[in-house]
Scaffold this motif. Structure first.
Motif, PDB file in Angstrom:
ATOM      1  N   MET A 134       0.838  -1.197   0.000  1.00 58.73           N
ATOM      2  CA  MET A 134       0.000   0.000   0.000  1.00 58.73           C
ATOM      3  C   MET A 134       0.878   1.253   0.000  1.00 58.73           C
ATOM      4  O   MET A 134       1.474   1.606   1.005  1.00 58.73           O
ATOM      5  CB  MET A 134      -0.898  -0.003   1.238  1.00 58.73           C
ATOM      6  N   PRO A 135       0.972   1.914  -1.143  1.00 64.15           N
ATOM      7  CA  PRO A 135       1.887   3.048  -1.218  1.00 64.15           C
ATOM      8  C   PRO A 135       1.321   4.295  -0.554  1.00 64.15           C
ATOM      9  O   PRO A 135       0.137   4.584  -0.674  1.00 64.15           O
ATOM     10  CB  PRO A 135       2.043   3.243  -2.730  1.00 64.15           C
ATOM     11  N   GLY A 136       2.167   4.987   0.155  1.00 64.70           N
ATOM     12  CA  GLY A 136       1.771   6.268   0.720  1.00 64.70           C
ATOM     13  C   GLY A 136       2.142   7.382  -0.242  1.00 64.70           C
ATOM     14  O   GLY A 136       2.596   7.131  -1.363  1.00 64.70           O
ATOM     15  N   VAL A 137       1.961   8.615   0.226  1.00 60.15           N
ATOM     16  CA  VAL A 137       2.226   9.763  -0.642  1.00 60.15           C
ATOM     17  C   VAL A 137       3.712   9.859  -0.988  1.00 60.15           C
ATOM     18  O   VAL A 137       4.089  10.046  -2.148  1.00 60.15           O
ATOM     19  CB  VAL A 137       1.721  11.052   0.048  1.00 60.15           C
ATOM     20  N   ILE A 169       2.410  16.537  -5.598  1.00 60.62           N
ATOM     21  CA  ILE A 169       0.953  16.392  -5.583  1.00 60.62           C
ATOM     22  C   ILE A 169       0.404  17.751  -5.167  1.00 60.62           C
ATOM     23  O   ILE A 169       0.801  18.305  -4.143  1.00 60.62           O
ATOM     24  CB  ILE A 169       0.511  15.278  -4.614  1.00 60.62           C
ATOM     25  N   GLU A 228      -3.546   9.353   3.975  1.00 60.32           N
ATOM     26  CA  GLU A 228      -2.610  10.479   4.087  1.00 60.32           C
ATOM     27  C   GLU A 228      -3.167  11.716   3.384  1.00 60.32           C
ATOM     28  O   GLU A 228      -3.139  12.821   3.936  1.00 60.32           O
ATOM     29  CB  GLU A 228      -1.253  10.102   3.466  1.00 60.32           C
ATOM     30  N   ASP A 265      -3.050   3.664  -8.126  1.00 62.57           N
ATOM     31  CA  ASP A 265      -2.602   2.864  -6.967  1.00 62.57           C
ATOM     32  C   ASP A 265      -2.684   3.650  -5.664  1.00 62.57           C
ATOM     33  O   ASP A 265      -2.905   3.083  -4.604  1.00 62.57           O
ATOM     34  CB  ASP A 265      -1.153   2.401  -7.176  1.00 62.57           C
ATOM     35  N   LEU A 266      -2.475   4.962  -5.783  1.00 61.20           N
ATOM     36  CA  LEU A 266      -2.458   5.805  -4.589  1.00 61.20           C
ATOM     37  C   LEU A 266      -3.768   5.693  -3.821  1.00 61.20           C
ATOM     38  O   LEU A 266      -3.786   5.732  -2.595  1.00 61.20           O
ATOM     39  CB  LEU A 266      -2.218   7.254  -5.027  1.00 61.20           C
ATOM     40  N   VAL A 267      -4.870   5.549  -4.537  1.00 60.05           N
ATOM     41  CA  VAL A 267      -6.176   5.530  -3.868  1.00 60.05           C
ATOM     42  C   VAL A 267      -6.911   4.204  -4.078  1.00 60.05           C
ATOM     43  O   VAL A 267      -8.058   4.074  -3.685  1.00 60.05           O
ATOM     44  CB  VAL A 267      -7.065   6.688  -4.359  1.00 60.05           C
ATOM     45  N   ALA A 268      -6.222   3.225  -4.694  1.00 65.45           N
ATOM     46  CA  ALA A 268      -6.906   1.964  -4.990  1.00 65.45           C
ATOM     47  C   ALA A 268      -7.294   1.244  -3.709  1.00 65.45           C
ATOM     48  O   ALA A 268      -6.640   1.373  -2.691  1.00 65.45           O
ATOM     49  CB  ALA A 268      -6.014   1.078  -5.830  1.00 65.45           C
ATOM     50  N   THR A 269      -8.364   0.512  -3.780  1.00 61.65           N
ATOM     51  CA  THR A 269      -8.820  -0.208  -2.584  1.00 61.65           C
ATOM     52  C   THR A 269      -8.271  -1.623  -2.576  1.00 61.65           C
ATOM     53  O   THR A 269      -8.120  -2.225  -3.608  1.00 61.65           O
ATOM     54  CB  THR A 269     -10.350  -0.268  -2.547  1.00 61.65           C
ATOM     55  N   GLN A 309      -2.900   3.563   2.384  1.00 57.59           N
ATOM     56  CA  GLN A 309      -2.067   4.552   3.056  1.00 57.59           C
ATOM     57  C   GLN A 309      -2.170   5.903   2.343  1.00 57.59           C
ATOM     58  O   GLN A 309      -2.324   6.943   2.986  1.00 57.59           O
ATOM     59  CB  GLN A 309      -0.617   4.054   3.051  1.00 57.59           C
TER      60      GLN A 309
END
Lengths: 126, 334
Positions: free
Chosen positions: A1-4, A22, B97, A122-126, B93
């Motif tokens: 799970m990638p963060g910002v 971003i 965030e 991917d940043l917001v994928a569930t 995450q």
């Protein structure tokens, strides 16, 4: 799970990437930024990014009348580089855009565009 | 814990951050807010004018209210609500965030916006969300100021940000173009909701809401602030409730023509009441007037026994239940 942070690191791994951020395009504020920015100023770059996105979203010429046909990305090309802006679609209320500055010679526009699409999803994928 | 004093919230935050403190900067006033510091870094902020992470996630349907409540129940006491949502796989995450960052800058604008407000620093206080992000306090203060300037560039009337939003009854132009966000706001503005109410209702950032409302005011689509100031001077006007139910015809006996005049004709001279008599006395015997069952009592005096007993028989069941419910409700308020 990638963060910002992770997302921006991967954006910098795109061949030819010089800088990434971003940006909240309601306020023109860089929520997170890494690498270089045009004129070494991430704040100014974010404000400019916001102006461009808002222009594309508010001028009827670029706004689709078809439901759910939303703006996905914008590409600005200069002699020295590409500026890629990809909208990050979150379920909750936010107005965010992933911005990557790419070197014109080392970068490959098609590859970068596909990689950014994957990153934003991917940043917001569930 | 420092006592509450009036100061510039931004300066106090920078000072507390410089000392690498952990705690909450509580800013009073309208709308006020709280900025949370963890070892000198901003980790969260909240304000009544800005929907929090929970409202943003549930109002958009991203999380079911049940899921959010379960995470609150499990994590509030340990300040681990955010990590629990991640561990259970409800959010990525990145999503959390971005949501926390958005909510933090949003609330910080309202908390740190005023040049001077009653402020209090609660050392050691931590937010139940837990540490999801950390932001440089100087950046937060700078951004809060910049956002204030941006609003004034759109339409310099800060009164709009707190007053109820009243759409103009008739647009001042022939043709209007709205963004999706503006349309949502106008549809939900009922003349009573403030920008903060609208933001909470729609699950939209408080600052973004105010920004769109200032744009709408600049377009002349919501009532300008000066109209409201005048309205505020007068007595508080309350909108009467809309009449419910349908009108019913009153049954009247049908009259035949030639039945006589519809208006009764007074034949004799009406006896004038004597000047000393009470107004009711002269007509007491008349058929239209029924004398009251009870003599006028002093306020608070008890009813005569026979009538008091009578009333309990007159209102059996439902009224008593209702009164008991009211009594319980009033007790609960104490």
């Amino acid at each position: 799970m990638p963060g910002v942070e992770n997302c921006l690191q991967e954006a910098m791994a795109i061949p030819g990437a010089i800088g990434a951020s971003i940006v909240d395009y309601t306020t023109g504020f860089p929520v997170a930024a890494t690498g270089a920015a045009p004129n070494s100023d991430h704040d100014a770059a974010a404000a400019g990014t916001a102006d461009v996105v808002q222009a594309a979203q508010s001028r009827s010429l670029f706004v689709s009348a078809i439901p759910h046909d939303l703006l996905e990305d914008l590409i600005i090309t200069t002699a020295g580089g590409y500026h890629l802006l990809r909208l990050v679609q979150t379920d909750f209320d936010s107005r965010l855009v992933l911005y990557v500055w790419l070197d014109r010679v080392r970068g490959n526009l098609a590859v970068a565009r596909r990689r950014m699409q994957a990153l934003a999803e991917d940043l917001v994928a569930t | 814990m420092k006592a509450s004093k009036t100061a510039a919230p931004g300066r106090l935050l920078t000072q507390a951050a410089g000392e690498r403190q952990t705690g909450a900067l509580v800013v009073g006033g309208q709308p006020g807010g709280t900025v949370y510091l963890t070892e000198g870094q901003v980790t969260y902020a909240e304000s009544p004018a800005a929907p929090g992470v929970g409202e943003l996630l549930t109002a958009s349907g991203r999380l079911a209210a049940r899921t959010w409540q379960a995470a609150l129940d499990a994590g509030t006491s340990h300040a681990r609500v955010g990590p629990i949502l991640l561990e259970q796989g409800h959010l990525t995450q990145g999503e959390l965030e971005l949501c926390v960052l958005g909510a933090t800058y949003d609330a910080a604008y309202f908390a740190l916006g005023p040049a001077s407000a009653p402020v209090e620093f609660l050392a050691g206080a931590a937010h139940w969300l837990g540490r999801i992000v950390q932001v440089d306090p100087a950046a937060v203060v700078r951004e809060a100021r910049r956002r204030g300037r941006l609003l004034d560039e759109i339409y310099p009337h800060p009164q709009l940000d707190t007053a109820p939003v009243i759409p103009v009854p008739r647009p001042p132009v022939e043709r209007i173009t709205l963004t999706a966000a503006q349309w949502e706001l106008l549809v939900h503005a009922d003349g009573q909701r403030t920008p903060a109410d609208l933001a909470q209702l729609l699950g939209r950032a408080g600052y973004a809401t105010i920004q769109e409302l200032r744009r709408l005011a600049a377009l002349g689509l919501i009532e300008p602030p000066r109209v409201r100031e005048r309205a505020g001077d007068g007595p508080d006007l309350v909108r009467p409730p809309r009449v419910r139910g349908t009108a019913v015809d009153v049954p009247r006996p049908a009259r035949l023509p030639g039945d006589g005049p519809t208006v009764p004709i007074i034949v004799g001279q009406r006896p004038a009441p004597a000047s000393g008599d009470p107004p009711g006395a002269a007509t007491e015997t008349g058929p239209g007037y029924r004398p009251p069952r009870l003599a006028r009592r002093k306020p608070g005096a008890k009813l005569p026994k026979e009538i008091a007993a009578d009333t309990t028989q007159m209102h059996p069941g439902t009224d008593e239940v209702l009164l008991k419910r009211i009594r319980t409700a009033l007790k609960a308020l104490r």
